[in-house]
Motif scaffolding. Structure first.
Motif, mmCIF file in Angstrom:
data_model
loop_
_atom_site.group_PDB
_atom_site.id
_atom_site.type_symbol
_atom_site.label_atom_id
_atom_site.label_comp_id
_atom_site.label_asym_id
_atom_site.label_seq_id
_atom_site.Cartn_x
_atom_site.Cartn_y
_atom_site.Cartn_z
ATOM 1 N N LYS A 1 42.506 27.576 37.454
ATOM 2 C CA LYS A 1 42.474 28.245 36.148
ATOM 3 C C LYS A 1 43.133 27.351 35.096
ATOM 4 O O LYS A 1 42.583 27.157 34.015
ATOM 5 C CB LYS A 1 43.187 29.598 36.238
ATOM 6 N N CYS B 1 35.678 34.897 31.454
ATOM 7 C CA CYS B 1 36.453 34.964 32.700
ATOM 8 C C CYS B 1 36.597 33.553 33.288
ATOM 9 O O CYS B 1 35.901 32.631 32.890
ATOM 10 C CB CYS B 1 35.746 35.873 33.705
ATOM 11 N N ASP B 2 37.506 33.435 34.276
ATOM 12 C CA ASP B 2 37.746 32.127 34.884
ATOM 13 C C ASP B 2 36.706 31.771 35.940
ATOM 14 O O ASP B 2 36.675 30.648 36.445
ATOM 15 C CB ASP B 2 39.136 32.096 35.538
ATOM 16 N N THR C 1 41.889 37.891 30.636
ATOM 17 C CA THR C 1 41.919 36.552 31.253
ATOM 18 C C THR C 1 43.027 35.695 30.627
ATOM 19 O O THR C 1 43.741 34.971 31.327
ATOM 20 C CB THR C 1 40.541 35.875 31.076
ATOM 21 N N THR D 1 40.595 35.315 36.652
ATOM 22 C CA THR D 1 39.722 36.484 36.661
ATOM 23 C C THR D 1 38.332 36.016 37.061
ATOM 24 O O THR D 1 37.907 34.923 36.684
ATOM 25 C CB THR D 1 39.657 37.148 35.281
#
Ligand code: KIV
Length: 267
Positions: free
Chosen positions: A15, A211-212, A195, A202
């Protein structure tokens, strides 16, 4: 098990590096091998298997023994990819003790790497207990399919109250020790906000591109399940069409005597 592509503690690092995570559902060894060779980061043995494979209305009918059978099969097909297993309905909600025992069974009997469970603030003590006992957990917020009878299959967090609840749930899950959170059917601005709020990745499904990572049900994205076409789903194949065509071709060849020809027969 040397040389695994991605370990679960590495998810937050991914992330931070801004590298998107690719997750797909998988229910058997054959697809596990194919998905691993295609470079999928995470395999999810979803309790959706009872809808996709068994034609059931919802995920509620999946049992722990069924999940263990499919999870072990997936694990046999994937040497290097982390495999996450859904804890089925009622295997973790009754008590923390049952959750620990059942999640422990999943990891011990399948060699998979983490469990996923649905729910927010109310599940935080259970998640903490699992993590404290060495069981990695992925959370699941937004539309949580095991609560379909309460929620209906609709986007969650559209009004201020439910959006606030989702934010609180995400913070509680992170504090309880999850290594990632699946966000299902959440407006894309809210998913992006959540997120940015949490350090763990996420993984969205119907939650926009903030989102990730992203997850889809394999049979849906392959176009094998031609009866399911929600707005968020992009089909990357038409396997239903190809299967129907191949089977019709085989049937025609059998009926005409064209199969088996000499090349497919023994002297
Ligand atoms: O069971 C499942 O397939 C899932 C995905 C929809 C995330 O939980």
């Amino acid at each position: 098990m040397a040389d695994r592509h991605l370990t679960l503690p590495e998810l937050s690092a991914r992330k931070r590096e801004g590298r998107k995570l690719v997750m797909l559902t998988c229910y058997d060894a054959l697809f596990a091998r194919l998905l691993e060779s295609a470079g999928v980061d995470l395999l999810l043995v979803g309790d959706s298997l009872n809808q996709v494979l068994a034609g059931r209305e919802s995920t509620l009918s999946a049992t722990l023994d069924q999940m263990i059978y499919h999870a072990a099969s997936v694990r046999h097909g994937a040497d290097h990819t982390p495999v996450i297993v859904d804890l089925p309905f009622l295997s973790y909600q009754v008590s923390v003790e049952e959750a620990v025992r059942n999640a422990g069974r999943v990891l011990a009997e399948t060699d998979c790497h983490a469990v996923k469970l649905e729910g927010g603030v109310a599940m935080a003590p259970t998640i903490r207990a699992l993590v404290d006992r060495g069981i990695p957990v992925i959370g699941h917020l937004g539309f949580t399919p095991q609560s379909i009878n309460l929620l209906g299959p609709r986007v969650q967090g559209r009004d201020d109250v439910s959006a606030g609840r989702l934010r609180d749930d995400a913070v509680a899950l992170e504090a309880a020790g999850v290594c990632a959170v699946v966000l299902e059917l959440v407006p894309k601005a809210l998913a992006a906000e959540i997120t940015a709020m949490v350090q763990v990745p996420t993984i969205g499904i119907g939650a926009g591109n903030g989102c990730d990572g992203q997850v889809l049900v394999l049979h849906d994205m392959l176009g094998l399940n031609d009866r399911f076409s929600p707005r968020f789903l992009k089909r990357y194949g038409d396997l239903a069409g190809q299967v129907t065509q191949a089977v019709a071709h085989f049937a025609a060849d059998v009926r005409s005597g064209a199969y088996p020809d000499d090349a497919h027969s023994f002297e």
